[in-house]
Write an enzyme that holds these catalytic residues in place. Structure first.
Site: not given
Length: 251
Positions: A144, A157
């Site tokens: 990501s 995250y």
């Protein structure tokens, strides 16, 4: 073995209910893939995904897999590879967590890290060994852009994805010349169940767009894929913004 275009004829998805993974599997089945393994926690959603892919003409199997049980990963993957060669492993499991809640709940924060990073290290290494033993194949890792630089809004995250991204890059270097190809995929904000209810970020994308980029990356034998591609330029700039300035940006 892969076809003449570098696309897999057999596919193992770790995280079998991931929307990105399923969009990718659908695309590859339409192209050439004929055998698909969906690995995930047993659930109606996993069976529904298998039914959908069977309707497209694929031979689909499900296998129980838990990212939080690394002791079982070797056995689970061994069971799949014992049935025949796997051209591509798609490491697609992960959780977003709830930043505001997880900052106050260390156990919840650790679960994000264990799922996205620790579980991925275990599954990634087991996959790499199996692919190397057969002498060919691709390991595609869903990373990501959140891992590119820590942001106040999602640093738990983001830190787990940063670890995963670095691990996958290093694994790719370790496997260079073995016949095994590692590709890291860095999407931006993806409109999916995982991000439902969140404010949409600029340059948002879709699972289908990520699947398209994965197919192109496989054809080109890319090592890193950004989705959308312009994020490569955007993040190269943001990576060098002074920390004091970056902290004040509305990102």
């Amino acid at each position: 073995m892969k076809d003449a275009f570098g696309l897999p004829q057999s596919l193992l998805v770790l995280g079998g209910t991931s929307e990105i993974a399923l969009a990718t599997a659908r695309r590859l089945v339409v192209r050439r893939a004929r055998t698909v393994w969906l690995a995930g926690r047993p659930s109606p959603a996993l069976e529904s995904a298998a039914t959908e892919l069977r309707a497209l003409g694929a031979d689909v199997h499900t296998v129980a897999f838990d990212a939080l049980d690394p002791e079982s990963h070797e056995a689970v993957l061994g069971k799949v590879f014992a049935e025949g060669d796997i051209d591509m492993v798609l490491l697609a499991f992960g959780i977003l967590g709830d930043q505001a809640h997880d900052e106050r709940d260390a156990v919840a924060a650790v679960r994000v890290a264990q799922t996205n990073y620790t579980g991925a290290v275990s599954a990634g290494l087991a996959s790499a060994r199996a692919l190397q033993a057969q002498g060919h194949g691709s390991l595609v890792v869903l990373s990501s852009v959140a891992g590119e630089r820590a942001r106040r809004a999602n640093f738990i995250y983001g830190s787990s994805k940063a670890g995963l991204d670095t691990f996958a890059q290093g694994l790719g270097d370790a496997l260079h010349g073995t016949g095994v190809h590692v590709m890291v995929v860095r999407p931006g904000f993806v409109r999916s169940r995982m991000t439902a209810g969140l404010e949409e970020a600029p340059l948002a994308t879709t699972p289908e767009a990520v699947a398209t980029a994965i197919e192109l990356g496989l054809r080109r034998r890319s090592e890193t894929v950004w989705v959308p591609g312009v994020l490569r330029v955007v993040m190269s700039v943001l990576r060098h913004v002074p920390r004091g300035v970056f902290r004040r940006l509305a990102l």
